[in-house]
Design a protein around this motif. Structure first.
Motif, short mmCIF file in Angstrom:
data_model
loop_
_atom_site.label_atom_id
_atom_site.label_comp_id
_atom_site.label_asym_id
_atom_site.label_seq_id
_atom_site.Cartn_x
_atom_site.Cartn_y
_atom_site.Cartn_z
N GLY A 61 5.84 20.25 -8.49
CA GLY A 61 6.45 20.12 -7.23
C GLY A 61 6.12 19.83 -5.97
N GLN A 62 4.77 19.64 -5.90
CA GLN A 62 4.22 19.01 -4.64
C GLN A 62 4.52 17.56 -4.29
N LEU A 63 4.58 17.56 -3.19
CA LEU A 63 5.18 15.98 -2.50
C LEU A 63 3.69 15.14 -2.43
N LEU A 64 3.61 13.99 -3.02
CA LEU A 64 2.44 13.27 -2.81
C LEU A 64 2.77 11.91 -1.95
N LEU A 65 2.08 11.72 -0.92
CA LEU A 65 2.39 10.85 0.05
C LEU A 65 1.39 9.63 0.21
N GLY A 66 1.65 8.58 -0.06
CA GLY A 66 0.82 7.29 0.05
C GLY A 66 0.26 6.97 1.58
N ALA A 67 -0.51 5.91 1.64
CA ALA A 67 -1.02 5.60 2.85
C ALA A 67 0.06 4.96 3.94
N PRO A 68 0.02 5.12 5.15
CA PRO A 68 0.94 4.70 5.95
C PRO A 68 0.68 3.25 6.38
N SER A 69 1.59 2.65 6.48
CA SER A 69 1.48 1.11 6.85
C SER A 69 2.59 0.74 8.02
N THR A 70 2.16 0.24 8.89
CA THR A 70 2.92 -0.18 10.07
C THR A 70 3.39 -1.66 9.90
N ALA A 71 4.62 -2.02 10.40
CA ALA A 71 5.11 -3.33 10.34
C ALA A 71 4.24 -4.21 11.34
N PRO A 72 3.65 -5.22 10.75
CA PRO A 72 2.88 -5.96 11.87
C PRO A 72 3.61 -6.94 12.58
N HIS A 73 4.73 -7.45 12.19
CA HIS A 73 5.35 -8.26 13.31
C HIS A 73 6.90 -8.27 12.78
N GLU A 74 7.58 -9.07 13.66
CA GLU A 74 9.14 -8.92 13.30
C GLU A 74 9.62 -9.67 12.12
N PHE A 75 8.69 -10.49 11.34
CA PHE A 75 9.10 -11.24 10.18
C PHE A 75 8.47 -10.60 8.87
N ALA A 76 8.28 -9.37 9.26
CA ALA A 76 7.61 -8.78 7.77
C ALA A 76 8.78 -7.96 7.26
N SER A 77 8.33 -7.62 5.88
CA SER A 77 9.32 -6.77 5.10
C SER A 77 8.61 -5.46 4.82
N VAL A 78 9.41 -4.43 5.14
CA VAL A 78 8.72 -2.89 4.72
C VAL A 78 9.20 -2.52 3.45
N PRO A 79 8.21 -2.38 2.54
CA PRO A 79 8.84 -1.78 1.09
C PRO A 79 9.71 -0.52 1.34
#
Length: 304
Positions: A61-79
């Motif tokens: 039941g524990q929540l596992l979080l991945g590494a954060p990633s910031t949108a680098p530019h306005e043409f990027a696609s965030v998963p």
């Protein structure tokens, strides 16, 4: 009359009993004043920062979080985000931010000293900043009502609110957690583009992984006018002024501000300088006659 048409407010004003051939000048002057880029100082979204991370649930039941990633530019696609950053920028660009009415105090308030021009005094000062943030886990839709205001001294001095809570920002399609921050600045379009202080502020935002978007500060969307003959009086004109504004500000307030600014400019205008008249020629006249007499004497001497 005031009509709400989707994301805009529409009002038609009538300016009657104008002398002939004056209606076009009045309508054009009001239209140019309302469409100026340095006239209105209104709040608008100027930048945002979006960080995403994947998450999953373990067997215990524990929540596992991945590494954060910031949108680098306005043409990027965030998963996990359905829209691209360009679409998110467009949605935040249309974010309607309005000023909350200040509470009325029972005690009398001392009158402040009159200001010459609010735009001139504010030009060159640092930006006034408001920030909203939210943290959402998908799948879900992120709207303006999900943004929570970050406490700051600027908010207590000049409180703002999001006028349309149902505005769509983005949609999360998978098991993704996003942290979204939005910054709002109140200034004019000319200040944002030309003032050095705002250029430094934009540079600091870019260094902190913020994406700067092209803001829309002017609340006026469209202005049109039509000049017709006055139905009540002969040899008079009637101006039909149509104004479309964003839902954050009523057209009546903007037109009233434009008229007050024009009247103030006319009162502060210095008296016209005297046109070239006989007085100027009287000053130069004697000198010219003296020169002509001297020339005549010289020519007679040469003849002799």
């Amino acid at each position: 009359e005031q009509v709400c048409n989707g994301d805009a407010l529409y009002t038609q004003f009538h300016i009657s009993n104008l002398p002939q051939r004056h209606g076009r000048s009045v309508g054009n002057t009001l239209r140019r004043t309302l469409m100026r880029h340095d006239f209105f100082r209104t709040p608008a979204a100027v930048a945002f920062r979006l960080a995403s991370r994947s998450y999953s649930t373990a067997r215990d039941g524990q929540l596992l979080l991945g590494a954060p990633s910031t949108a680098p530019h306005e043409f990027a696609s965030v998963p996990g985000v359905h829209e691209s950053m360009v679409d998110v920028m467009r949605n935040l660009q249309q974010l309607v931010v309005s000023e909350e009415p200040k509470p009325k105090m029972d005690e009398p308030v001392e009158k402040e000293r009159p200001k010459t021009d609010e735009r001139e005094e504010s030009f060159g000062e640092g930006p006034q900043v408001w920030r909203w943030s939210t943290r959402r886990c998908g799948p879900c839709a992120v709207q303006a009502r999900d943004l929570e205001l970050i406490d700051s001294a600027t908010h207590y001095e000049s409180p703002l609110k999001l006028a349309q809570p149902g505005q769509h920002i983005c949609r999360l399609t998978g098991a993704t957690m996003i942290e979204l921050e939005v910054e709002v600045v109140r200034c004019s379009q000319k200040q944002w583009e030309e003032d050095d202080n705002y250029e430094e502020h934009k540079a600091r935002l870019r260094c902190s992984d913020w994406l700067v978007l092209p803001p829309i500060f002017s609340p006026v969307l469209k202005v049109n006018y039509n000049v017709v003959a006055s139905p009540s009086e002969e040899e008079k004109e009637l101006v039909q002024l149509e104004v479309w504004t964003r839902p954050s500000t009523r057209p009546l307030q903007l037109v009233r501000s434009a008229v007050c600014s024009l009247l103030k400019g006319l009162k502060a205008r210095p008296p016209p300088s005297p046109s070239p008249s006989s007085s100027i020629w009287e000053e130069d006249g004697p000198d010219l006659r003296i020169d002509i007499q001297a020339l005549q004497e010289q020519s007679q001497r040469r003849k002799v």
